[in-house]
Scaffold this motif. Structure first.
Motif, PDB file in Angstrom:
ATOM      1  N   GLY A   8       0.808  -1.218   0.000  1.00 27.72           N
ATOM      2  CA  GLY A   8       0.000   0.000   0.000  1.00 27.72           C
ATOM      3  C   GLY A   8       0.833   1.256   0.000  1.00 27.72           C
ATOM      4  N   ARG A   9       1.886   1.264   0.797  1.00 28.97           N
ATOM      5  CA  ARG A   9       2.775   2.425   0.865  1.00 28.97           C
ATOM      6  C   ARG A   9       3.504   2.608  -0.467  1.00 28.97           C
ATOM      7  NH1 ARG A   9       4.643   5.051   5.579  1.00 28.97           N
ATOM      8  NH2 ARG A   9       3.781   3.404   6.846  1.00 28.97           N
ATOM      9  N   ARG A  10       3.919   1.517  -1.096  1.00 24.66           N
ATOM     10  CA  ARG A  10       4.600   1.595  -2.395  1.00 24.66           C
ATOM     11  C   ARG A  10       3.663   2.128  -3.478  1.00 24.66           C
ATOM     12  NH1 ARG A  10       9.337  -2.253  -2.782  1.00 24.66           N
ATOM     13  NH2 ARG A  10       9.560  -3.068  -0.689  1.00 24.66           N
ATOM     14  N   VAL A  11       2.411   1.685  -3.456  1.00 20.73           N
ATOM     15  CA  VAL A  11       1.439   2.160  -4.438  1.00 20.73           C
ATOM     16  C   VAL A  11       1.211   3.653  -4.269  1.00 20.73           C
ATOM     17  CG1 VAL A  11      -0.975   2.006  -5.179  1.00 20.73           C
ATOM     18  CG2 VAL A  11       0.308  -0.079  -4.715  1.00 20.73           C
ATOM     19  N   CYS A  12       1.044   4.099  -3.024  1.00 21.12           N
ATOM     20  CA  CYS A  12       0.876   5.539  -2.755  1.00 21.12           C
ATOM     21  C   CYS A  12       2.060   6.326  -3.283  1.00 21.12           C
ATOM     22  CB  CYS A  12       0.754   5.791  -1.252  1.00 21.12           C
ATOM     23  SG  CYS A  12      -0.863   5.550  -0.582  1.00 21.12           S
ATOM     24  N   TYR A  13       3.256   5.867  -2.971  1.00 23.90           N
ATOM     25  CA  TYR A  13       4.461   6.583  -3.377  1.00 23.90           C
ATOM     26  C   TYR A  13       4.589   6.618  -4.894  1.00 23.90           C
ATOM     27  CZ  TYR A  13       9.240   8.261  -3.211  1.00 23.90           C
ATOM     28  OH  TYR A  13      10.366   9.021  -3.373  1.00 23.90           O
ATOM     29  N   ALA A  14       4.297   5.498  -5.555  1.00 21.77           N
ATOM     30  CA  ALA A  14       4.388   5.446  -7.019  1.00 21.77           C
ATOM     31  C   ALA A  14       3.392   6.403  -7.668  1.00 21.77           C
ATOM     32  CB  ALA A  14       4.141   4.019  -7.511  1.00 21.77           C
ATOM     33  N   LEU A  15       2.161   6.406  -7.190  1.00 22.35           N
ATOM     34  CA  LEU A  15       1.148   7.286  -7.765  1.00 22.35           C
ATOM     35  C   LEU A  15       1.499   8.758  -7.557  1.00 22.35           C
ATOM     36  CD1 LEU A  15      -2.078   5.355  -6.727  1.00 22.35           C
ATOM     37  CD2 LEU A  15      -1.268   5.733  -9.068  1.00 22.35           C
TER      38      LEU A  15
END
Length: 189
Positions: free
Chosen positions: A26-33
């Protein structure tokens, strides 16, 4: 563009944090977006930025053996892909994104970045897999038809990924060319 949701937002405890020192999906998805700085991005590009995950067969040993022999059995599951889908649904419920079959529209980049950095003193050096994402986009380009409507979208994503790879290092994180460099918050928003 920031929406005021009618439902509870996340509290101080973020379930995407791995207590062993890693960073959750979830944290990686947030950061990528947030760091791609695109209003619209392909789901496949964001998924390619995440770890591939392990594919495990479900069911009993006999059913796994049947599947390996080409007979009926349970489908393979990938925990990273499942968590990716769960987090996209969660972020859409919170009003930060809108997801479609192929594309994700980012509505609140600042909230995504705040959520990704919440409780983190520093990010790990290899947070996102940029090489894998570049390979996925180039593979999609090679397989696309000349009249494909996503051609320009792929070009924008390639430019965004190259910008991340060339961004100057700021903060305390030191990273190589195969990982996302910690981009200064003022440059992201």
């Amino acid at each position: 563009m920031s929406r005021t949701p009618d439902f509870p937002l996340p509290n101080g405890e973020y379930e995407g944090y791995d207590p062993t020192g890693g960073v959750g999906v979830g944290r990686r998805v947030c950061y990528a977006l947030a760091t791609l700085r695109l209003d619209v991005v392909q789901r496949s590009t964001i998924r390619a930025l995440l770890p591939p995950g392990e594919r495990k067969m479900g069911g009993a040993v006999a059913q796994q053996t049947k599947r390996q022999k080409g007979k009926a059995g349970f489908a393979k599951t990938n925990k990273v892909s499942a968590r990716f889908q769960e987090r996209l649904n969660q972020f859409e419920d919170w009003g930060w994104i809108s997801k479609g079959h192929l594309l994700i529209a980012v509505h609140d980049r600042g909230a995504l970045l705040d959520h990704a950095l919440q409780g983190q003193k520093e990010l790990p050096p290899r947070l996102l897999d940029l090489d894998r994402a570049l390979a996925k986009i180039r593979e999609d380009q090679a397989a696309s038809e000349p009249d494909d409507r996503l051609i320009e979208q792929r070009h924008r994503e390639l430019r965004a990924l190259m910008r991340l790879m060339q961004a100057p290092v700021t903060g305390v994180n030191r990273s190589g060319t195969r990982s996302v460099r910690f981009v200064n918050r003022s440059r992201v928003i």
